[in-house]
Motif scaffolding. Structure first.
Motif, PDB file in Angstrom:
ATOM      1  N   ARG A  70       0.820  -1.216   0.000  1.00 23.55           N
ATOM      2  CA  ARG A  70       0.000   0.000   0.000  1.00 23.55           C
ATOM      3  C   ARG A  70       0.853   1.264   0.000  1.00 23.55           C
ATOM      4  O   ARG A  70       0.395   2.321  -0.404  1.00 23.55           O
ATOM      5  CB  ARG A  70      -0.920   0.005   1.220  1.00 23.55           C
ATOM      6  N   THR A  71       2.068   1.164   0.460  1.00 25.66           N
ATOM      7  CA  THR A  71       2.936   2.333   0.601  1.00 25.66           C
ATOM      8  C   THR A  71       3.616   2.702  -0.714  1.00 25.66           C
ATOM      9  O   THR A  71       3.738   3.881  -1.049  1.00 25.66           O
ATOM     10  CB  THR A  71       3.995   2.070   1.691  1.00 25.66           C
ATOM     11  N   PHE A  72       4.069   1.694  -1.455  1.00 27.15           N
ATOM     12  CA  PHE A  72       4.802   1.921  -2.699  1.00 27.15           C
ATOM     13  C   PHE A  72       4.022   1.387  -3.898  1.00 27.15           C
ATOM     14  O   PHE A  72       3.399   0.332  -3.809  1.00 27.15           O
ATOM     15  CB  PHE A  72       6.151   1.179  -2.691  1.00 27.15           C
ATOM     16  N   SER A  73       4.127   2.089  -5.005  1.00 28.85           N
ATOM     17  CA  SER A  73       3.666   1.501  -6.259  1.00 28.85           C
ATOM     18  C   SER A  73       4.717   0.461  -6.645  1.00 28.85           C
ATOM     19  O   SER A  73       5.857   0.528  -6.169  1.00 28.85           O
ATOM     20  CB  SER A  73       3.555   2.572  -7.347  1.00 28.85           C
ATOM     21  N   PRO A  74       4.381  -0.507  -7.498  1.00 30.78           N
ATOM     22  CA  PRO A  74       5.388  -1.506  -7.889  1.00 30.78           C
ATOM     23  C   PRO A  74       6.656  -0.875  -8.477  1.00 30.78           C
ATOM     24  O   PRO A  74       7.754  -1.350  -8.226  1.00 30.78           O
ATOM     25  CB  PRO A  74       4.652  -2.355  -8.920  1.00 30.78           C
ATOM     26  N   ALA A  75       6.506   0.214  -9.210  1.00 39.31           N
ATOM     27  CA  ALA A  75       7.680   0.863  -9.798  1.00 39.31           C
ATOM     28  C   ALA A  75       8.530   1.571  -8.746  1.00 39.31           C
ATOM     29  O   ALA A  75       9.746   1.673  -8.889  1.00 39.31           O
ATOM     30  CB  ALA A  75       7.245   1.864 -10.864  1.00 39.31           C
ATOM     31  N   GLU A  76       7.895   2.056  -7.674  1.00 39.30           N
ATOM     32  CA  GLU A  76       8.630   2.763  -6.612  1.00 39.30           C
ATOM     33  C   GLU A  76       9.418   1.809  -5.725  1.00 39.30           C
ATOM     34  O   GLU A  76      10.453   2.185  -5.187  1.00 39.30           O
ATOM     35  CB  GLU A  76       7.653   3.510  -5.699  1.00 39.30           C
ATOM     36  N   ASN A  77       8.899   0.612  -5.529  1.00 31.19           N
ATOM     37  CA  ASN A  77       9.529  -0.320  -4.591  1.00 31.19           C
ATOM     38  C   ASN A  77      10.665  -1.073  -5.265  1.00 31.19           C
ATOM     39  O   ASN A  77      10.652  -2.297  -5.380  1.00 31.19           O
ATOM     40  CB  ASN A  77       8.504  -1.287  -4.000  1.00 31.19           C
ATOM     41  N   GLU A  78      11.626  -0.328  -5.717  1.00 35.47           N
ATOM     42  CA  GLU A  78      12.862  -0.910  -6.237  1.00 35.47           C
ATOM     43  C   GLU A  78      13.995  -0.006  -5.783  1.00 35.47           C
ATOM     44  O   GLU A  78      14.048   1.170  -6.133  1.00 35.47           O
ATOM     45  CB  GLU A  78      12.840  -1.000  -7.763  1.00 35.47           C
ATOM     46  N   PHE A  79      14.867  -0.569  -4.970  1.00 34.13           N
ATOM     47  CA  PHE A  79      15.966   0.203  -4.407  1.00 34.13           C
ATOM     48  C   PHE A  79      17.267  -0.249  -5.051  1.00 34.13           C
ATOM     49  O   PHE A  79      17.473  -1.432  -5.310  1.00 34.13           O
ATOM     50  CB  PHE A  79      15.987   0.044  -2.888  1.00 34.13           C
ATOM     51  N   ASP A  80      18.137   0.712  -5.311  1.00 33.22           N
ATOM     52  CA  ASP A  80      19.349   0.459  -6.094  1.00 33.22           C
ATOM     53  C   ASP A  80      20.308  -0.515  -5.424  1.00 33.22           C
ATOM     54  O   ASP A  80      20.737  -1.488  -6.032  1.00 33.22           O
ATOM     55  CB  ASP A  80      20.066   1.781  -6.391  1.00 33.22           C
ATOM     56  N   VAL A  81      20.672  -0.236  -4.186  1.00 38.54           N
ATOM     57  CA  VAL A  81      21.590  -1.113  -3.442  1.00 38.54           C
ATOM     58  C   VAL A  81      21.039  -1.250  -2.024  1.00 38.54           C
ATOM     59  O   VAL A  81      20.762  -0.253  -1.365  1.00 38.54           O
ATOM     60  CB  VAL A  81      23.020  -0.537  -3.385  1.00 38.54           C
ATOM     61  N   VAL A  82      20.878  -2.489  -1.588  1.00 39.33           N
ATOM     62  CA  VAL A  82      20.374  -2.759  -0.245  1.00 39.33           C
ATOM     63  C   VAL A  82      21.382  -3.646   0.469  1.00 39.33           C
ATOM     64  O   VAL A  82      21.830  -4.661  -0.079  1.00 39.33           O
ATOM     65  CB  VAL A  82      18.995  -3.455  -0.298  1.00 39.33           C
ATOM     66  N   ALA A  83      21.736  -3.230   1.671  1.00 40.44           N
ATOM     67  CA  ALA A  83      22.651  -4.017   2.500  1.00 40.44           C
ATOM     68  C   ALA A  83      21.843  -4.713   3.579  1.00 40.44           C
ATOM     69  O   ALA A  83      21.000  -4.099   4.234  1.00 40.44           O
ATOM     70  CB  ALA A  83      23.692  -3.113   3.140  1.00 40.44           C
ATOM     71  N   THR A  84      22.085  -6.013   3.740  1.00 38.00           N
ATOM     72  CA  THR A  84      21.456  -6.755   4.831  1.00 38.00           C
ATOM     73  C   THR A  84      22.552  -7.275   5.751  1.00 38.00           C
ATOM     74  O   THR A  84      23.685  -7.492   5.326  1.00 38.00           O
ATOM     75  CB  THR A  84      20.619  -7.947   4.310  1.00 38.00           C
ATOM     76  N   TYR A  85      22.183  -7.459   6.994  1.00 39.95           N
ATOM     77  CA  TYR A  85      23.138  -8.012   7.954  1.00 39.95           C
ATOM     78  C   TYR A  85      23.392  -9.479   7.630  1.00 39.95           C
ATOM     79  O   TYR A  85      22.471 -10.238   7.386  1.00 39.95           O
ATOM     80  CB  TYR A  85      22.583  -7.910   9.376  1.00 39.95           C
ATOM     81  N   LYS A  86      24.651  -9.872   7.621  1.00 37.15           N
ATOM     82  CA  LYS A  86      24.968 -11.292   7.399  1.00 37.15           C
ATOM     83  C   LYS A  86      24.408 -12.158   8.522  1.00 37.15           C
ATOM     84  O   LYS A  86      24.174 -13.344   8.336  1.00 37.15           O
ATOM     85  CB  LYS A  86      26.483 -11.483   7.288  1.00 37.15           C
ATOM     86  N   THR A  87      24.189 -11.553   9.686  1.00 38.42           N
ATOM     87  CA  THR A  87      23.683 -12.299  10.836  1.00 38.42           C
ATOM     88  C   THR A  87      22.162 -12.256  10.946  1.00 38.42           C
ATOM     89  O   THR A  87      21.610 -12.720  11.933  1.00 38.42           O
ATOM     90  CB  THR A  87      24.297 -11.734  12.135  1.00 38.42           C
ATOM     91  N   ALA A  88      21.478 -11.682   9.935  1.00 34.93           N
ATOM     92  CA  ALA A  88      20.022 -11.585   9.991  1.00 34.93           C
ATOM     93  C   ALA A  88      19.399 -12.972  10.058  1.00 34.93           C
ATOM     94  O   ALA A  88      19.862 -13.904   9.412  1.00 34.93           O
ATOM     95  CB  ALA A  88      19.496 -10.846   8.766  1.00 34.93           C
ATOM     96  N   VAL A  89      18.369 -13.095  10.878  1.00 37.02           N
ATOM     97  CA  VAL A  89      17.660 -14.358  11.027  1.00 37.02           C
ATOM     98  C   VAL A  89      16.184 -14.086  10.794  1.00 37.02           C
ATOM     99  O   VAL A  89      15.620 -13.223  11.455  1.00 37.02           O
ATOM    100  CB  VAL A  89      17.864 -14.959  12.429  1.00 37.02           C
ATOM    101  N   PRO A  90      15.537 -14.783   9.908  1.00 36.96           N
ATOM    102  CA  PRO A  90      16.120 -15.698   8.939  1.00 36.96           C
ATOM    103  C   PRO A  90      16.747 -14.918   7.782  1.00 36.96           C
ATOM    104  O   PRO A  90      16.355 -13.798   7.490  1.00 36.96           O
ATOM    105  CB  PRO A  90      14.907 -16.506   8.446  1.00 36.96           C
TER     106      PRO A  90
END
Length: 142
Positions: A70-90
């Motif tokens: 509801r927050t983003f249109s499909p075209a808006e919900n694309e981010f160039d570079v996303v960093a995630t924690y290697k320790t993220a669970v799951p």
């Protein structure tokens, strides 16, 4: 020989900017809008921070409550570079044929890139980030 603090900062800045420029020159394709810059930034970040974070290029972010829809249109919900924690669970990244989805709870930081920084590009990016801040994080903590 001891360097003054400002000389040391200048040296490190030149070194990192030189590496980033190298990544851009290797990845930049003027025929593909934005993708070369995104890949160069992703590669650069992996080079220096890859032991702590996993980096993804052109991904959508999803929250546990599904508010992203509801927050983003499909075209808006694309981010160039996303960093995630290697320790993220799951450690989940949902890959479809069209796009990768990354859970918001695993995200450490997000980077939006532009080939040239204009006022309009900056305002669009800031609007996109303000929408991202509205997405809730999960209430479940492991």
């Amino acid at each position: 020989m001891a360097y003054r603090p400002e000389e040391l900062v200048e040296y490190v800045e030149k070194m990192y900017l030189g590496e980033l420029r190298k990544c851009v020159s290797l990845k930049f394709n003027p025929n593909v809008k934005g993708q070369g810059i995104e890949l160069a930034v992703k590669d650069f970040m992996e080079m220096y921070l890859g032991s702590i974070f996993d980096f993804y290029n052109r991904v959508a972010l999803v929250d546990a409550g599904g508010m992203y829809y509801r927050t983003f249109s499909p075209a808006e919900n694309e981010f160039d570079v996303v960093a995630t924690y290697k320790t993220a669970v799951p450690r989940v990244v949902i890959e479809t044929e069209a796009i990768k989805y990354v859970p918001l709870d695993a995200v450490a930081f997000v980077i939006e890139t532009k080939h040239s920084l204009t006022r309009r590009n900056l305002e669009l990016g800031l609007r996109k980030f303000s929408k991202l801040l509205k997405l809730p994080l999960s209430l479940i903590h492991i």
